[in-house]
Design a protein around this motif. Structure first.
Motif, PDB file in Angstrom:
ATOM      1  N   MET A   1      -6.455  12.092   5.835  1.00  0.00           N
ATOM      2  CA  MET A   1      -7.134  10.812   5.922  1.00  0.00           C
ATOM      3  C   MET A   1      -6.684   9.933   4.747  1.00  0.00           C
ATOM      4  SD  MET A   1     -11.214  10.008   6.310  1.00  0.00           S
ATOM      5  CE  MET A   1     -11.331  10.905   7.829  1.00  0.00           C
ATOM      6  N   GLU A   2      -6.426   8.697   5.046  1.00  0.00           N
ATOM      7  CA  GLU A   2      -5.955   7.741   4.037  1.00  0.00           C
ATOM      8  C   GLU A   2      -7.073   7.377   3.061  1.00  0.00           C
ATOM      9  OE1 GLU A   2      -4.925   3.135   4.416  1.00  0.00           O
ATOM     10  OE2 GLU A   2      -3.475   4.406   5.431  1.00  0.00           O
ATOM     11  N   PRO A   3      -6.765   7.364   1.744  1.00  0.00           N
ATOM     12  CA  PRO A   3      -7.801   6.978   0.779  1.00  0.00           C
ATOM     13  C   PRO A   3      -8.212   5.514   0.941  1.00  0.00           C
ATOM     14  CG  PRO A   3      -5.739   7.528  -0.354  1.00  0.00           C
ATOM     15  CD  PRO A   3      -5.507   7.695   1.110  1.00  0.00           C
ATOM     16  N   ILE A   4      -9.467   5.224   0.603  1.00  0.00           N
ATOM     17  CA  ILE A   4      -9.931   3.835   0.601  1.00  0.00           C
ATOM     18  C   ILE A   4      -9.274   3.088  -0.542  1.00  0.00           C
ATOM     19  CG2 ILE A   4     -11.941   2.361   0.208  1.00  0.00           C
ATOM     20  CD1 ILE A   4     -13.608   4.490   1.643  1.00  0.00           C
ATOM     21  N   LEU A   5      -9.208   3.747  -1.700  1.00  0.00           N
ATOM     22  CA  LEU A   5      -8.595   3.142  -2.887  1.00  0.00           C
ATOM     23  C   LEU A   5      -7.627   4.138  -3.487  1.00  0.00           C
ATOM     24  CD1 LEU A   5      -8.569   0.740  -4.923  1.00  0.00           C
ATOM     25  CD2 LEU A   5     -10.288   2.020  -6.213  1.00  0.00           C
ATOM     26  N   ASP A   6      -6.410   3.680  -3.763  1.00  0.00           N
ATOM     27  CA  ASP A   6      -5.380   4.515  -4.377  1.00  0.00           C
ATOM     28  C   ASP A   6      -4.779   3.735  -5.546  1.00  0.00           C
ATOM     29  OD1 ASP A   6      -3.596   6.559  -4.874  1.00  0.00           O
ATOM     30  OD2 ASP A   6      -2.337   6.155  -3.123  1.00  0.00           O
ATOM     31  N   VAL A   7      -4.948   4.261  -6.742  1.00  0.00           N
ATOM     32  CA  VAL A   7      -4.462   3.603  -7.962  1.00  0.00           C
ATOM     33  C   VAL A   7      -3.388   4.496  -8.566  1.00  0.00           C
ATOM     34  CG1 VAL A   7      -5.098   2.783 -10.256  1.00  0.00           C
ATOM     35  CG2 VAL A   7      -6.703   2.527  -8.356  1.00  0.00           C
ATOM     36  N   LYS A   8      -2.195   3.942  -8.757  1.00  0.00           N
ATOM     37  CA  LYS A   8      -1.075   4.708  -9.309  1.00  0.00           C
ATOM     38  C   LYS A   8      -0.476   3.991 -10.510  1.00  0.00           C
ATOM     39  CE  LYS A   8       0.127   6.827  -4.938  1.00  0.00           C
ATOM     40  NZ  LYS A   8       1.062   6.876  -3.833  1.00  0.00           N
ATOM     41  N   ASN A   9      -0.450   4.704 -11.634  1.00  0.00           N
ATOM     42  CA  ASN A   9       0.183   4.228 -12.862  1.00  0.00           C
ATOM     43  C   ASN A   9      -0.304   2.841 -13.293  1.00  0.00           C
ATOM     44  OD1 ASN A   9       1.936   4.698 -15.052  1.00  0.00           O
ATOM     45  ND2 ASN A   9       3.531   3.475 -14.095  1.00  0.00           N
ATOM     46  N   LEU A  10      -1.608   2.601 -13.175  1.00  0.00           N
ATOM     47  CA  LEU A  10      -2.175   1.299 -13.548  1.00  0.00           C
ATOM     48  C   LEU A  10      -2.077   1.096 -15.054  1.00  0.00           C
ATOM     49  CD1 LEU A  10      -3.719  -1.291 -12.737  1.00  0.00           C
ATOM     50  CD2 LEU A  10      -5.832  -0.002 -13.137  1.00  0.00           C
ATOM     51  N   LYS A  11      -1.541  -0.043 -15.431  1.00  0.00           N
ATOM     52  CA  LYS A  11      -1.436  -0.430 -16.839  1.00  0.00           C
ATOM     53  C   LYS A  11      -2.004  -1.827 -17.004  1.00  0.00           C
ATOM     54  CE  LYS A  11       2.648   2.359 -17.704  1.00  0.00           C
ATOM     55  NZ  LYS A  11       4.008   2.396 -18.251  1.00  0.00           N
ATOM     56  N   ILE A  28      -3.062   5.000 -15.603  1.00  0.00           N
ATOM     57  CA  ILE A  28      -4.134   5.772 -14.961  1.00  0.00           C
ATOM     58  C   ILE A  28      -3.828   5.940 -13.472  1.00  0.00           C
ATOM     59  CG2 ILE A  28      -5.579   3.740 -14.562  1.00  0.00           C
ATOM     60  CD1 ILE A  28      -8.023   5.474 -15.089  1.00  0.00           C
ATOM     61  N   ASP A  29      -4.120   7.132 -12.949  1.00  0.00           N
ATOM     62  CA  ASP A  29      -3.931   7.447 -11.527  1.00  0.00           C
ATOM     63  C   ASP A  29      -5.214   8.061 -10.976  1.00  0.00           C
ATOM     64  OD1 ASP A  29      -0.934   7.106 -11.182  1.00  0.00           O
ATOM     65  OD2 ASP A  29      -0.936   8.651 -12.742  1.00  0.00           O
ATOM     66  N   PHE A  30      -5.646   7.598  -9.812  1.00  0.00           N
ATOM     67  CA  PHE A  30      -6.751   8.242  -9.088  1.00  0.00           C
ATOM     68  C   PHE A  30      -6.811   7.661  -7.684  1.00  0.00           C
ATOM     69  CE2 PHE A  30      -8.762   4.566 -11.058  1.00  0.00           C
ATOM     70  CZ  PHE A  30      -9.591   4.069 -10.072  1.00  0.00           C
ATOM     71  N   TYR A  31      -7.539   8.354  -6.829  1.00  0.00           N
ATOM     72  CA  TYR A  31      -7.778   7.820  -5.485  1.00  0.00           C
ATOM     73  C   TYR A  31      -9.197   8.155  -5.083  1.00  0.00           C
ATOM     74  CZ  TYR A  31      -7.205  12.507  -3.538  1.00  0.00           C
ATOM     75  OH  TYR A  31      -7.353  13.832  -3.258  1.00  0.00           O
ATOM     76  N   TYR A  38     -17.049   8.222  -6.643  1.00  0.00           N
ATOM     77  CA  TYR A  38     -16.170   8.410  -7.791  1.00  0.00           C
ATOM     78  C   TYR A  38     -16.821   7.798  -9.023  1.00  0.00           C
ATOM     79  CZ  TYR A  38     -11.848   8.442 -10.507  1.00  0.00           C
ATOM     80  OH  TYR A  38     -10.901   8.675 -11.461  1.00  0.00           O
ATOM     81  N   GLY A  39     -16.853   8.539 -10.090  1.00  0.00           N
ATOM     82  CA  GLY A  39     -17.386   8.035 -11.350  1.00  0.00           C
ATOM     83  C   GLY A  39     -16.292   8.014 -12.395  1.00  0.00           C
ATOM     84  N   LEU A  40     -16.099   6.880 -13.025  1.00  0.00           N
ATOM     85  CA  LEU A  40     -15.122   6.744 -14.102  1.00  0.00           C
ATOM     86  C   LEU A  40     -15.895   6.808 -15.410  1.00  0.00           C
ATOM     87  CD1 LEU A  40     -12.164   6.263 -14.808  1.00  0.00           C
ATOM     88  CD2 LEU A  40     -12.582   3.818 -14.609  1.00  0.00           C
ATOM     89  N   VAL A  41     -15.694   7.877 -16.153  1.00  0.00           N
ATOM     90  CA  VAL A  41     -16.486   8.147 -17.343  1.00  0.00           C
ATOM     91  C   VAL A  41     -15.568   8.197 -18.554  1.00  0.00           C
ATOM     92  CG1 VAL A  41     -18.055   9.820 -18.416  1.00  0.00           C
ATOM     93  CG2 VAL A  41     -18.069   9.523 -15.930  1.00  0.00           C
ATOM     94  N   GLY A  42     -16.044   7.638 -19.665  1.00  0.00           N
ATOM     95  CA  GLY A  42     -15.273   7.698 -20.898  1.00  0.00           C
ATOM     96  C   GLY A  42     -16.043   7.091 -22.043  1.00  0.00           C
ATOM     97  N   GLU A  43     -15.485   7.263 -23.219  1.00  0.00           N
ATOM     98  CA  GLU A  43     -16.112   6.710 -24.416  1.00  0.00           C
ATOM     99  C   GLU A  43     -16.080   5.192 -24.389  1.00  0.00           C
ATOM    100  OE1 GLU A  43     -14.114   8.299 -27.811  1.00  0.00           O
ATOM    101  OE2 GLU A  43     -14.584  10.366 -27.295  1.00  0.00           O
ATOM    102  N   SER A  44     -16.907   4.598 -25.212  1.00  0.00           N
ATOM    103  CA  SER A  44     -16.909   3.150 -25.371  1.00  0.00           C
ATOM    104  C   SER A  44     -15.518   2.700 -25.813  1.00  0.00           C
ATOM    105  CB  SER A  44     -17.954   2.771 -26.427  1.00  0.00           C
ATOM    106  OG  SER A  44     -17.953   1.388 -26.623  1.00  0.00           O
ATOM    107  N   GLY A  45     -14.991   1.692 -25.130  1.00  0.00           N
ATOM    108  CA  GLY A  45     -13.676   1.171 -25.490  1.00  0.00           C
ATOM    109  C   GLY A  45     -12.508   1.936 -24.897  1.00  0.00           C
TER     110      GLY A  45
END
Length: 133
Positions: A1-11, A28-31, A38-45
């Protein structure tokens, strides 16, 4: 099944002056597959909000490929693609004082926002299905 969102090598780089560039997001890469949360988690900044802003095109990405519902939305967008993107994708900005309550199921909080922002008749609210793509 095709992803709704596909992000490859985003800069997403920001040139500060001739000698200095901030690399806010650097490869950054994810789909996200249909039905997936999907949760994008990380430190401030760490670039979480910048990633979101780049995906919804508040910023023009420096590099990388973004595909949404089978359409490439990185690079120059046609009027049709821009309209499709703006009517089918949005970013929810977090208010730390009004964030989701952990004791509630998340869909209850989202449902409240959807009911508030839509003009669906009361008896149809429970029957309406929200689809993407």
């Amino acid at each position: 099944m095709e992803p709704i969102l596909d992000v490859k090598n985003l800069k997403q780089h920001f040139k500060v002056n001739r000698n200095f560039t901030v690399k806010a997001v650097d490869g950054i890469d994810f789909y996200i597959a249909p039905g997936e949360t999907y949760g994008l988690v990380g430190e401030s900044g760490s670039g979480k909000s910048t990633t979101g802003r780049s995906i919804i095109r508040l910023y023009d990405p420096t590099d990388g490929t973004i595909t949404f519902c089978g359409r490439t939305i990185s690079g120059k967008l046609s009027k049709e693609d821009r309209k499709f993107l703006h009517t089918n994708m949005q970013m929810i900005f977090q208010d730390p004082m009004a964030c989701l309550i952990h004791a509630k199921k998340s869909w209850i909080s989202w449902r409240k926002a959807l009911i508030f922002t839509t003009s669906i008749q009361a008896r149809k609210r429970e029957q309406r299905k929200f689809t993407i793509c």
